[in-house]
Design a protein around this motif. Structure first.
Motif, PDB file in Angstrom:
ATOM      1  N   THR A   1       0.781  -1.229   0.044  1.00 29.33           N
ATOM      2  CA  THR A   1       0.005  -0.200   0.040  1.00 29.33           C
ATOM      3  C   THR A   1       0.839   1.314  -0.116  1.00 29.33           C
ATOM      4  OG1 THR A   1      -1.925   1.076   1.043  1.00 29.33           O
ATOM      5  CG2 THR A   1      -0.153   0.080   2.561  1.00 29.33           C
ATOM      6  N   PRO A   2       0.569   2.213  -0.688  1.00 31.77           N
ATOM      7  CA  PRO A   2       1.274   3.452  -0.809  1.00 31.77           C
ATOM      8  C   PRO A   2       1.057   4.544   0.619  1.00 31.77           C
ATOM      9  CG  PRO A   2      -0.470   3.847  -1.971  1.00 31.77           C
ATOM     10  CD  PRO A   2      -0.665   2.208  -1.829  1.00 31.77           C
ATOM     11  N   ASN A   3      -0.170   4.152   1.220  1.00 30.67           N
ATOM     12  CA  ASN A   3      -0.374   4.880   2.600  1.00 30.67           C
ATOM     13  C   ASN A   3      -1.292   3.992   3.407  1.00 30.67           C
ATOM     14  OD1 ASN A   3       0.326   7.898   1.854  1.00 30.67           O
ATOM     15  ND2 ASN A   3      -0.898   7.193   0.016  1.00 30.67           N
ATOM     16  N   TRP A   4      -0.541   3.973   4.583  1.00 31.38           N
ATOM     17  CA  TRP A   4      -1.533   3.365   5.858  1.00 31.38           C
ATOM     18  C   TRP A   4      -2.718   4.379   6.184  1.00 31.38           C
ATOM     19  CZ3 TRP A   4      -0.943  -1.449   5.763  1.00 31.38           C
ATOM     20  CH2 TRP A   4       0.180  -2.097   5.930  1.00 31.38           C
ATOM     21  N   THR A   5      -3.825   3.887   6.621  1.00 36.96           N
ATOM     22  CA  THR A   5      -4.871   4.688   6.866  1.00 36.96           C
ATOM     23  C   THR A   5      -5.033   5.108   8.323  1.00 36.96           C
ATOM     24  OG1 THR A   5      -6.468   3.043   7.511  1.00 36.96           O
ATOM     25  CG2 THR A   5      -6.667   3.700   5.219  1.00 36.96           C
ATOM     26  N   GLN A   6      -4.204   4.421   9.280  1.00 37.92           N
ATOM     27  CA  GLN A   6      -4.285   4.661  10.567  1.00 37.92           C
ATOM     28  C   GLN A   6      -2.961   5.325  11.111  1.00 37.92           C
ATOM     29  OE1 GLN A   6      -7.127   3.824  12.494  1.00 37.92           O
ATOM     30  NE2 GLN A   6      -7.840   3.517  10.510  1.00 37.92           N
ATOM     31  N   LYS A   7      -1.975   5.471  10.229  1.00 37.38           N
ATOM     32  CA  LYS A   7      -0.600   5.948  10.381  1.00 37.38           C
ATOM     33  C   LYS A   7      -0.007   6.254   9.271  1.00 37.38           C
ATOM     34  CE  LYS A   7       1.549   1.461  10.776  1.00 37.38           C
ATOM     35  NZ  LYS A   7       2.223   0.341  11.592  1.00 37.38           N
ATOM     36  N   GLN A   8       1.292   6.789   9.365  1.00 33.00           N
ATOM     37  CA  GLN A   8       2.120   7.395   8.480  1.00 33.00           C
ATOM     38  C   GLN A   8       2.786   6.325   7.731  1.00 33.00           C
ATOM     39  OE1 GLN A   8       2.221  10.556   7.131  1.00 33.00           O
ATOM     40  NE2 GLN A   8       0.626  11.108   8.580  1.00 33.00           N
ATOM     41  N   GLY A   9       3.065   6.639   6.446  1.00 32.55           N
ATOM     42  CA  GLY A   9       4.088   5.365   6.021  1.00 32.55           C
ATOM     43  C   GLY A   9       3.425   4.425   4.792  1.00 32.55           C
ATOM     44  N   ASN A  10       4.222   3.780   4.192  1.00 35.64           N
ATOM     45  CA  ASN A  10       3.744   2.633   3.326  1.00 35.64           C
ATOM     46  C   ASN A  10       4.236   1.479   3.632  1.00 35.64           C
ATOM     47  OD1 ASN A  10       6.407   3.795   2.391  1.00 35.64           O
ATOM     48  ND2 ASN A  10       6.177   2.181   0.855  1.00 35.64           N
ATOM     49  N   HIS A  11       4.045   0.351   2.860  1.00 39.95           N
ATOM     50  CA  HIS A  11       4.688  -0.819   3.155  1.00 39.95           C
ATOM     51  C   HIS A  11       4.569  -1.767   1.920  1.00 39.95           C
ATOM     52  CE1 HIS A  11       6.800  -3.974   5.432  1.00 39.95           C
ATOM     53  NE2 HIS A  11       5.525  -4.870   5.365  1.00 39.95           N
ATOM     54  N   ASN A  12       5.543  -2.542   1.499  1.00 43.89           N
ATOM     55  CA  ASN A  12       5.464  -3.695   0.497  1.00 43.89           C
ATOM     56  C   ASN A  12       5.743  -5.042   1.134  1.00 43.89           C
ATOM     57  OD1 ASN A  12       4.775  -1.932  -1.474  1.00 43.89           O
ATOM     58  ND2 ASN A  12       6.808  -1.352  -1.793  1.00 43.89           N
ATOM     59  N   TRP A  13       5.027  -6.070   0.486  1.00 41.64           N
ATOM     60  CA  TRP A  13       5.422  -7.332   1.060  1.00 41.64           C
ATOM     61  C   TRP A  13       5.290  -8.301   0.060  1.00 41.64           C
ATOM     62  CZ3 TRP A  13       1.422  -4.430   2.663  1.00 41.64           C
ATOM     63  CH2 TRP A  13       0.048  -4.742   2.423  1.00 41.64           C
ATOM     64  N   VAL A  14       4.942  -9.725   0.234  1.00 44.96           N
ATOM     65  CA  VAL A  14       4.968 -10.564  -0.960  1.00 44.96           C
ATOM     66  C   VAL A  14       3.465 -11.664  -0.946  1.00 44.96           C
ATOM     67  CG1 VAL A  14       6.171 -12.570  -1.769  1.00 44.96           C
ATOM     68  CG2 VAL A  14       7.439 -10.886  -1.115  1.00 44.96           C
ATOM     69  N   GLU A  15       3.219 -12.015  -2.119  1.00 44.65           N
ATOM     70  CA  GLU A  15       2.064 -12.820  -1.984  1.00 44.65           C
ATOM     71  C   GLU A  15       2.487 -14.258  -2.966  1.00 44.65           C
ATOM     72  OE1 GLU A  15      -1.973 -10.456  -1.491  1.00 44.65           O
ATOM     73  OE2 GLU A  15      -1.396 -11.237  -3.622  1.00 44.65           O
ATOM     74  N   VAL A  16       2.131 -15.330  -2.360  1.00 45.99           N
ATOM     75  CA  VAL A  16       2.392 -16.666  -3.281  1.00 45.99           C
ATOM     76  C   VAL A  16       0.865 -17.236  -3.467  1.00 45.99           C
ATOM     77  CG1 VAL A  16       4.583 -17.113  -2.188  1.00 45.99           C
ATOM     78  CG2 VAL A  16       2.887 -17.600  -0.854  1.00 45.99           C
TER      79      VAL A  16
END
Length: 390
Positions: free
Chosen positions: A194-209
């Motif tokens: 996600t480019p933006n969390w709704t509840q706090k600052q920042g983004n994050h990337n992870w993996v799906e299999v």
């Protein structure tokens, strides 16, 4: 009359065939010399893969990638697919879109596939199922690649060799590494984030299999499938605002023409994506119900350990150490390992302890001395901070 009919049929057939031949010639004429070379040299049983890459690759790659580069990726991807029954059984469309691609984002186009296959094939050789293979890669990736999470990495969008050369990577770089590790042995994988969390600052990337028709999320720092520290945040995503969606990469365009927003360069529009927000909200609701059941008469206890209390909230000051919790009768009630400096700051050792009881929390300090902290649990939630050098 018979001769007239023969002539009519012949003209009809020519009228059908010629336009299709013209169309094919037009398509071939638009190919670069490198693409033509790649299509000429790829074996017939792998041609569909080569055609897929050429058809859907970003324009930047269309101008830069050589035939040799494409042939290496295609041939090694098919070799991995043919090495195991669980890989052979993956549907063609999943293989093409989520095993075959040579990149996920805008990272440097590297020839990573042979190195990664040499590194990771040994972990899946005895796997009987796709899930066993996924777990084997996930459980060994960190030790094999020797790259740790750090905000001091040179750049966010690192390719595998760039991360491995410095030993540091952001969540994005770690996700690229893990996706490529999976793909190198024939496991379908993609990056989500996600480019933006709704509840706090920042983004994050992870993996799906992909396992037997279902996409599961995971991370470089593996806990379990569909289990990670960020699920609570992902579950709060806003499906009505693209800024807060959860995205999953796709090599080919998706039906609704979604693009993955790259926070380090929002001008890049060539990374195709699927909107998977609703799925994460659904998983969160299901897990939330499970957590409520865990909390029935119990307190949620989060435990962090730092080297000292001088600058305890700095990530690099964290210590990974085993912690055990016993009741007054000496019965083990919980155990785990505190988060290390290289792990995400939001990953916290968590236990669920019955309320209105007294516990002993035990760990060893930097001198190897057993330390015991008494916990009097009466509230719903506790944040326990321990110091390793005391």
């Amino acid at each position: 009359m018979k001769n007239i009919m023969k002539m009519f049929v012949a003209l009809f057939v020519v009228g059908i065939i010629l336009p299709s031949c013209d169309k094919k010639n037009n398509e071939n004429s638009s190919l670069s010399p490198e693409h033509k070379k790649a299509l000429e040299q790829v074996s017939q049983d792998r041609r569909a893969g080569m055609e897929f890459l050429i058809k859907y690759m970003p324009d930047r790659d269309r101008e830069e990638l050589s035939a040799d580069y494409l042939l290496e990726h295609v041939n090694l991807a098919y070799e991995a697919r043919n090495a195991h029954d669980w890989a052979k059984n993956i549907p063609e469309e999943i293989f093409l879109n989520d095993v075959l691609p040579y990149a996920s984002f805008n990272e440097k186009r590297e020839s990573w596939r042979r190195d990664f296959r040499d590194r990771f094939s040994k972990y899946v050789n005895n796997s009987q199922t796709l899930e066993e293979a996924v777990r084997a890669i996930n459980e060994n990736a960190k030790e094999e690649l020797e790259v740790i999470y750090s905000t001091e990495r040179p750049k966010p969008d690192q390719a595998p060799q760039e991360s491995m050369s410095c030993g540091l990577a952001s969540c994005t770089g770690l996700s690229v590494l893990l996706v490529d590790a999976f793909r190198s042995v024939g496991i379908p994988a993609r990056i989500a984030g996600t480019p933006n969390w709704t509840q706090k600052q920042g983004n994050h990337n992870w993996v799906e299999v992909w396992i037997d028709g279902v996409w599961y999320f995971t991370e470089y720092y593996f806990d379990d499938l569909d289990q990670a520290w960020f699920l609570n945040d992902a579950g709060q995503a806003n499906p009505n605002d693209k800024k807060y969606w959860i995205y999953a990469t796709s090599f080919k365009p998706t039906s609704d023409s979604v693009h993955f927003p790259l926070v380090w360069d929002l001008d890049i529009q060539y990374v195709n994506a699927e909107n998977v927000t609703d799925r994460y909200i659904s998983i969160y609701k299901e897990k939330n119900e499970e957590e409520k059941a865990k909390l029935d008469g119990k307190a949620k206890v989060e435990i962090k350990m730092f080297k000292d209390n001088v600058c305890s909230q700095i990530g690099d000051n964290r210590v990974s150490e085993e912690v055990q919790v016993f009741d007054k009768d000496g019965n083990l009630q919980g155990e785990g390992v505190t988060s290390a400096p290289e792990e995400d700051m939001n990953k916290i050792l968590t236990m669920y302890l019955a309320k209105n009881k007294i516990y002993n929390l035990r760990y060893k300090n930097s001198s190897g001395k057993l330390k015991v902290e008494e916990l009097n649990i009466s509230e719903d939630k506790y944040n326990i901070v321990l110091f390793f050098n005391e």
